[in-house]
Design an enzyme around this catalytic site. Structure first.
Site, short mmCIF file in Angstrom:
data_model
loop_
_atom_site.label_atom_id
_atom_site.label_comp_id
_atom_site.label_asym_id
_atom_site.label_seq_id
_atom_site.Cartn_x
_atom_site.Cartn_y
_atom_site.Cartn_z
N PHE A 166 33.30 6.89 94.83
CA PHE A 166 34.73 6.82 95.15
C PHE A 166 35.08 5.58 95.95
O PHE A 166 34.23 4.97 96.61
CB PHE A 166 35.15 8.07 95.94
CG PHE A 166 34.47 8.20 97.28
CD1 PHE A 166 35.01 7.62 98.42
CD2 PHE A 166 33.28 8.91 97.41
CE1 PHE A 166 34.38 7.73 99.66
CE2 PHE A 166 32.64 9.03 98.63
CZ PHE A 166 33.20 8.44 99.77
N CYS A 167 36.36 5.20 95.85
CA CYS A 167 36.98 4.24 96.76
C CYS A 167 38.29 4.89 97.21
O CYS A 167 38.45 6.10 97.11
CB CYS A 167 37.19 2.88 96.10
SG CYS A 167 38.08 2.92 94.53
N ALA A 168 39.24 4.12 97.69
CA ALA A 168 40.47 4.73 98.21
C ALA A 168 41.21 5.51 97.13
O ALA A 168 41.63 6.66 97.34
CB ALA A 168 41.38 3.65 98.80
N ILE B 287 38.95 8.88 97.58
CA ILE B 287 38.21 9.25 98.78
C ILE B 287 38.47 10.72 99.10
O ILE B 287 39.61 11.18 99.13
CB ILE B 287 38.59 8.33 99.96
CG1 ILE B 287 37.65 8.58 101.15
CG2 ILE B 287 40.05 8.46 100.36
CD1 ILE B 287 37.73 7.51 102.22
#
Length: 458
Positions: free
Chosen positions: A397-399, A322
């Site tokens: 994106f993710c975390a 992120i």
């Protein structure tokens, strides 16, 4: 996100709501006061430093002003949906606060000196109705939280500072009029945020199901971990009291996270279509969000950079964690898979950057139906920018950029025919980003997704 277009005649319905809510407010508040005054002993929760809080008679003006803003708010709603949500927030605030006053009655312990003049008159009027009970949560602060959110939404950006300033004075006045002890303020703030969260205006209601994902043992497992964490924070708060009561804040936050997993509802985090969280979510989930953001940075410390996965015509797709506000400036489009952490844009930048999302819970494999919907959302973003002849960079994106985002990217690569199998999709991504984590349950869902594409699975 709901449409907040204005509807004619909403104020008429607002008058009806006011006719119902105003008597309900005064009757229930008076009943709770009368009940507490009849008890033999009513405790107080007060810190030693509070004896230094000054009595400022002039702050009775902002203290009383909340009554005007309460009534006016019901007449200013833009449409029936906003009016319904706003009225439900005010009603729920009253029910929760009065229930607390009856179940856990508290008393204000300072003796206010006699006041004279203009301000003294307003104190006398207040004391004719109010008593030194009905303390935690401060209903004044609960309603202030709801009204602050309302008026910030209804004024132009130029005047938001005035809403913030006057709201600050109202919040301060509960202490400087000697109406409440400090403990009543954070409890009121959390209660107000909870009412906002229960009846959102710009996000999906927490009462609605996710619809695409079924409950799995992994949901129960992770939810149980967060529930245990909430209990571990709660125990010392009640054992040691005093400043340990602040531990109830992360306990509440973790409890809500646990419920998000138990009920399979990533929209509990109330991430909006602009990547930001609602005010309610920021207040309620702040301890968890701080932890989640820090965790994303710690785990990716060795691999902070985005990974270039594939170039198609004038577009290059990157996979990463992120981004912060500065980092988002490197991309013309962002695809967000992370439900639990907000994305920060500058106001100008948000209108310059294409943004799309498919939000999911951390550490939960995306099921085939979710992958289908996520790929659809990604294609919307892809199609929005592919007509631009200039070079376009897309970040998915993710975390951490390890699991959720890589699974969705695998599914998109398969659907677009850039690879022929799940194994090829994983190998393609691993060449650029070898630390991605796609375990067997996720690979199984990706294979099922491919079978569905071929019409070989229902």
């Amino acid at each position: 996100m709901t449409d907040l277009a204005k509807e004619q005649g909403t104020w008429k319905r607002g008058i009806l709501c006011l006719v119902i809510l105003a008597p309900f407010f005064f009757l229930t508040y008076g009943f709770a006061n009368q009940y507490a005054s009849g008890l033999l002993s009513v405790p107080s929760i007060v810190f030693n430093w509070e004896k230094h809080i000054p009595l400022w008679p002039w702050t009775i003006v902002p203290y009383w002003s909340i009554d005007l803003f309460y009534g006016l708010s019901l007449l200013l709603c833009w449409n029936k949906f906003e009016l319904r949500q706003h009225a439900l927030r005010l009603f729920t605030a009253q029910v929760i606060a009065i229930s607390c006053f009856l179940l856990l009655p508290l008393k204000f312990s300072f003796e206010r000196p006699e006041l004279h003049g203009f301000f003294g008159v307003w104190f006398d009027i207040l004391m004719g109705f109010d008593k030194p009970f009905n303390q935690a949560p401060s209903l004044h602060i609960v309603l202030l939280t709801i009204l602050w959110d309302f008026y910030r939404r209804h004024v132009s950006p130029y005047w938001k500072w005035l809403v913030d300033f006057w709201s600050f004075l109202i919040g301060l006045s509960v202490l400087t009029t000697w109406q409440h002890h400090f403990i009543d303020i954070p409890t009121g703030l959390l209660t107000g945020a909870f009412c906002l969260w229960l009846f959102p205006i710009t996000t999906k209601s927490p009462f609605k199901k996710d619809g695409l994902q079924a409950l799995t043992p992994k949901h129960l497992k992770l939810g149980s971990y967060y529930l245990i964490g909430a209990i571990l924070f709660t125990i010392p708060a009640f054992v040691f009291r005093s400043w340990a009561l602040w531990l109830l804040y992360p306990a509440i936050s973790l409890l809500l996270v646990a419920l998000a997993y138990f009920f399979v509802r990533p929209h509990f985090f109330q991430k909006q279509n602009n990547g930001k969280m609602t005010i309610a979510s920021l207040i309620l989930f702040a301890p968890y969000m701080i932890f989640a953001w820090s965790n994303s940075r710690i785990w990716t410390k060795k691999h902070p950079k985005d990974s270039k996965i594939i170039s198609v015509e004038n577009m290059t797709i990157f996979l990463g964690r992120i981004p912060n506000q500065k980092h988002t400036q490197n991309f013309q489009a962002l695809f967000d898979c992370c439900a639990e952490i907000p994305v920060h844009f500058s106001q100008t930048q948000f209108f310059q950057t294409q943004y799309q999302q498919y939000l999911s819970l951390d550490l939960i494999p995306l099921q085939a139906n979710q992958l289908k919907q996520a790929v659809h959302q990604f294609e919307l973003l892809y199609n929005q920018i592919k007509t631009d002849p200039s070079e376009q960079n897309i970040l998915i994106f993710c975390a951490l950029g390890y699991s959720r985002s890589s699974a969705i990217l695998c599914a998109w690569l398969i659907k677009q025919g850039h690879v022929n199998s799940v194994q090829e999709a994983v190998l393609l991504i691993q060449q650029a980003r070898p630390w991605i984590v796609l375990k067997q349950p996720q690979l199984k869902e990706l294979n099922l997704f491919q079978l569905k594409l071929k019409g070989l699975a229902p």
